[in-house]
Design a protein around this motif. Structure first.
Motif, PDB file in Angstrom:
ATOM      1  N   GLU A 193      18.469 -43.991   1.885  1.00  0.00           N
ATOM      2  CA  GLU A 193      19.874 -43.826   2.251  1.00  0.00           C
ATOM      3  C   GLU A 193      20.068 -42.556   3.072  1.00  0.00           C
ATOM      4  OE1 GLU A 193      22.643 -44.434  -1.084  1.00  0.00           O
ATOM      5  OE2 GLU A 193      23.428 -42.447  -0.605  1.00  0.00           O
ATOM      6  N   LYS A 194      21.008 -42.635   4.031  1.00  0.00           N
ATOM      7  CA  LYS A 194      21.391 -41.427   4.758  1.00  0.00           C
ATOM      8  C   LYS A 194      22.894 -41.440   4.949  1.00  0.00           C
ATOM      9  CE  LYS A 194      20.569 -38.525   8.741  1.00  0.00           C
ATOM     10  NZ  LYS A 194      19.880 -38.365  10.033  1.00  0.00           N
ATOM     11  N   GLU A 195      23.523 -40.317   4.584  1.00  0.00           N
ATOM     12  CA  GLU A 195      24.982 -40.227   4.644  1.00  0.00           C
ATOM     13  C   GLU A 195      25.396 -39.248   5.726  1.00  0.00           C
ATOM     14  OE1 GLU A 195      26.964 -39.823   0.812  1.00  0.00           O
ATOM     15  OE2 GLU A 195      28.363 -38.406   1.698  1.00  0.00           O
ATOM     16  N   GLU A 196      26.392 -39.660   6.513  1.00  0.00           N
ATOM     17  CA  GLU A 196      27.020 -38.779   7.498  1.00  0.00           C
ATOM     18  C   GLU A 196      28.536 -38.924   7.316  1.00  0.00           C
ATOM     19  OE1 GLU A 196      25.551 -36.719   9.490  1.00  0.00           O
ATOM     20  OE2 GLU A 196      23.525 -37.461   9.859  1.00  0.00           O
ATOM     21  N   GLY A 197      29.104 -38.026   6.531  1.00  0.00           N
ATOM     22  CA  GLY A 197      30.543 -38.112   6.257  1.00  0.00           C
ATOM     23  C   GLY A 197      30.873 -39.375   5.489  1.00  0.00           C
ATOM     24  N   ARG A 198      31.758 -40.197   6.010  1.00  0.00           N
ATOM     25  CA  ARG A 198      32.149 -41.445   5.326  1.00  0.00           C
ATOM     26  C   ARG A 198      31.207 -42.604   5.622  1.00  0.00           C
ATOM     27  NH1 ARG A 198      36.310 -43.674   7.206  1.00  0.00           N
ATOM     28  NH2 ARG A 198      36.566 -42.479   9.126  1.00  0.00           N
ATOM     29  N   PHE A 199      30.208 -42.367   6.436  1.00  0.00           N
ATOM     30  CA  PHE A 199      29.283 -43.422   6.858  1.00  0.00           C
ATOM     31  C   PHE A 199      27.924 -43.248   6.178  1.00  0.00           C
ATOM     32  CE2 PHE A 199      32.121 -44.947  10.068  1.00  0.00           C
ATOM     33  CZ  PHE A 199      32.798 -43.828  10.517  1.00  0.00           C
TER      34      PHE A 199
END
Lengths: 112, 113
Positions: free
Chosen positions: A55-61
């Motif tokens: 998994e990789k998170e960038e803000g709300r994405f």
């Protein structure tokens, strides 16, 4: 030749509800995967780039990559009407990270 | 941050006409790309260039020429516009090596009458 397919073709969600988009690819040897957003008559905005399973998170994405299942997904937390756009999945061609194969896109509509 | 500027934003041409699209980037990126976006067909790579004066064909190069005159600019020529053709041409750039981002311009929308 790498093939990239996106589903669903279109998606309507209510503001604040999670939106989930899917992308499958045919060649698991590619080393990077990107999600772009394209608003009408505008260029592509990169949202998340992911290179390893997980998994990789960038803000709300948040992107989830499962190379064994040839699948990468994008989850949009608390979507807003301004997130209404076409979302494109792009997979690199092995050996050249800048040469991309794109899916046809998912059109997301976020209703207030 | 940098920016990719494409000119013109809208291009109307006539059947058989030679048309040139221009792209400038100030990221100081090595590699530049031209993609074509058609409704229902997604984005497809036309040409790319890994350095000044280099040119590599993509999947859709027939009917096009390209030129990388200097590191910051990459132009695309439609050699003979096809009647009723409509598409958006997107220019992009990236650093040559490694897992790096690919940045896109806002596109040139072509209509052939």
């Amino acid at each position: 030749q790498q093939k990239v397919q996106q589903s669903p073709e279109s998606l309507t969600v209510s503001e604040g509800a999670m939106a989930s988009l899917n992308c499958t690819f045919s060649d698991g040897t590619s080393n990077n995967f990107r999600w772009y957003r394209q608003h009408s008559a505008k260029g592509l905005e990169v949202l998340v780039s992911i290179f390893s399973d997980g998994e990789k998170e960038e803000g709300r994405f948040t992107a989830h990559l499962n190379r064994a299942n040839l699948h990468v997904s994008l989850h949009i937390r608390e979507p807003q009407p301004s997130d209404s756009a076409v979302y494109l999945c792009a997979v690199s061609i092995t050996g050249n990270t800048g040469k991309l194969i794109f899916g046809l896109g998912t059109t997301l509509q976020v209703q207030p | 941050g940098g920016i990719i500027t494409q000119t013109p934003k809208f291009l109307i041409g006539q059947e058989g006409q030679k048309l040139t699209l221009k792209c400038q980037q100030n990221f100081n990126h090595d590699t530049m790309y031209w993609y074509r976006q058609d409704s229902g067909k997604g984005l497809r790579l036309i040409y790319y260039s890994i350095t000044e004066n280099d040119l590599q064909k993509g999947d859709l190069s027939e009917g096009y020429d390209a030129s990388r005159e200097k590191k910051s600019s990459f132009s695309l020529t439609v050699t003979s516009a096809q009647k009723n053709e409509m598409a958006v041409f997107l220019c992009a750039s990236s650093i040559a090596r490694g897992d790096t981002e690919v940045f896109f311009g806002k596109g040139t929308r072509l209509t052939v009458v």
